[in-house]
Design a protein around this motif. Sequence first.
Motif, mmCIF file in Angstrom:
data_model
loop_
_atom_site.group_PDB
_atom_site.id
_atom_site.type_symbol
_atom_site.label_atom_id
_atom_site.label_comp_id
_atom_site.label_asym_id
_atom_site.label_seq_id
_atom_site.Cartn_x
_atom_site.Cartn_y
_atom_site.Cartn_z
ATOM 1 N N LEU A 49 0.822 -0.909 -0.118
ATOM 2 C CA LEU A 49 0.134 -0.034 -0.051
ATOM 3 C C LEU A 49 0.766 1.068 -0.125
ATOM 4 O O LEU A 49 0.432 2.502 -0.456
ATOM 5 N N ILE A 50 2.222 1.126 0.404
ATOM 6 C CA ILE A 50 2.947 2.312 0.519
ATOM 7 C C ILE A 50 3.172 2.596 -0.940
ATOM 8 O O ILE A 50 3.276 3.671 -1.272
ATOM 9 N N GLY A 51 3.494 1.384 -1.617
ATOM 10 C CA GLY A 51 3.799 1.541 -3.175
ATOM 11 C C GLY A 51 2.762 2.048 -3.746
ATOM 12 O O GLY A 51 2.804 2.915 -4.760
ATOM 13 N N CYS A 52 1.556 1.785 -3.554
ATOM 14 C CA CYS A 52 0.170 2.212 -4.091
ATOM 15 C C CYS A 52 0.155 3.700 -3.984
ATOM 16 O O CYS A 52 -0.310 4.543 -5.036
ATOM 17 N N VAL A 53 0.422 4.256 -2.710
ATOM 18 C CA VAL A 53 0.465 5.784 -2.687
ATOM 19 C C VAL A 53 1.574 6.402 -3.570
ATOM 20 O O VAL A 53 1.298 7.474 -4.386
ATOM 21 N N ILE A 54 2.645 6.047 -3.700
ATOM 22 C CA ILE A 54 3.657 6.353 -4.607
ATOM 23 C C ILE A 54 3.140 6.316 -5.920
ATOM 24 O O ILE A 54 3.343 7.036 -6.949
ATOM 25 N N GLY A 55 2.854 5.179 -6.459
ATOM 26 C CA GLY A 55 2.445 4.986 -7.956
ATOM 27 C C GLY A 55 1.359 5.777 -8.243
ATOM 28 O O GLY A 55 1.441 6.405 -9.251
ATOM 29 N N SER A 56 0.319 5.716 -7.308
ATOM 30 C CA SER A 56 -0.797 6.746 -7.792
ATOM 31 C C SER A 56 -0.629 8.388 -7.896
ATOM 32 O O SER A 56 -0.764 9.094 -8.445
ATOM 33 N N ALA A 57 0.434 8.671 -6.987
ATOM 34 C CA ALA A 57 0.829 9.891 -6.821
ATOM 35 C C ALA A 57 1.898 10.528 -8.125
ATOM 36 O O ALA A 57 1.779 11.634 -8.545
ATOM 37 N N PHE A 58 2.524 9.467 -8.708
ATOM 38 C CA PHE A 58 3.183 9.809 -9.797
ATOM 39 C C PHE A 58 2.674 9.456 -11.195
ATOM 40 O O PHE A 58 3.337 9.613 -12.170
ATOM 41 N N SER A 59 1.332 8.737 -10.929
ATOM 42 C CA SER A 59 0.770 8.062 -12.318
ATOM 43 C C SER A 59 0.582 9.426 -13.348
ATOM 44 O O SER A 59 0.600 8.958 -14.554
ATOM 45 N N GLY A 60 0.328 10.452 -13.188
ATOM 46 C CA GLY A 60 0.050 11.464 -13.941
ATOM 47 C C GLY A 60 1.224 11.906 -14.668
ATOM 48 O O GLY A 60 1.183 11.945 -15.887
#
Length: 193
Positions: A49-60
């Motif tokens: 879930l830590i990675g999910c936050v990172i991935g979604s934050a930089f997805s744009g």
Amino acid sequence: YLMGVVFIAILGGLLFGYDTAVISGAEQALQKHLGLDAFWHGVTASSALIGCVIGSAFSGYFASGLGRRNSLRLAALLFFLSALGSYYPEFLFFSKGDTSFALILAFNFYRIIGGIGVGLASAVCPMYIAEIAPSEIRGKLVSCNQFAIIFGMLVVYFVNYMIKDGMPDEVLVSDGWRYMFGSEAVPAALFGI
């Protein structure tokens, strides 16, 4: 052609569900294998879930910089590396069976990599589908991604059950959890290909 492209894109959603739920079948055996206390058990169970936050934050950033399709390729690569790394976290630096604190960190690192793939796929897959879908069926096609997420969770519960079924506890603790994480490499490879 459109349905084929949408099907490939929703594999990202399936992997989202798969990666998020795979820990549920492996966490108790993993806790015993690594000798995790309550704090590190919680960290390990939620590290993706830590990675999910990172991935979604930089997805744009990735979607704009790399494009939608290449962002999905990156997500597939992250899913694949996470599956293999979680399957064999001892790779390169440790011997099999090591339960050191450094190995716990390595395992969590691989789970965070998978979480970054989840965060990236969670934003880019529906974006990609929405952009290629004709307006009259856009809603239906984008909702297929949500279905794929839940279906991925369902699939991994059955996969975990089939791996665990009839397996002696000592084998589950030593190697069974590895098979659960490694099983994600198959859909991740299909998604990448």
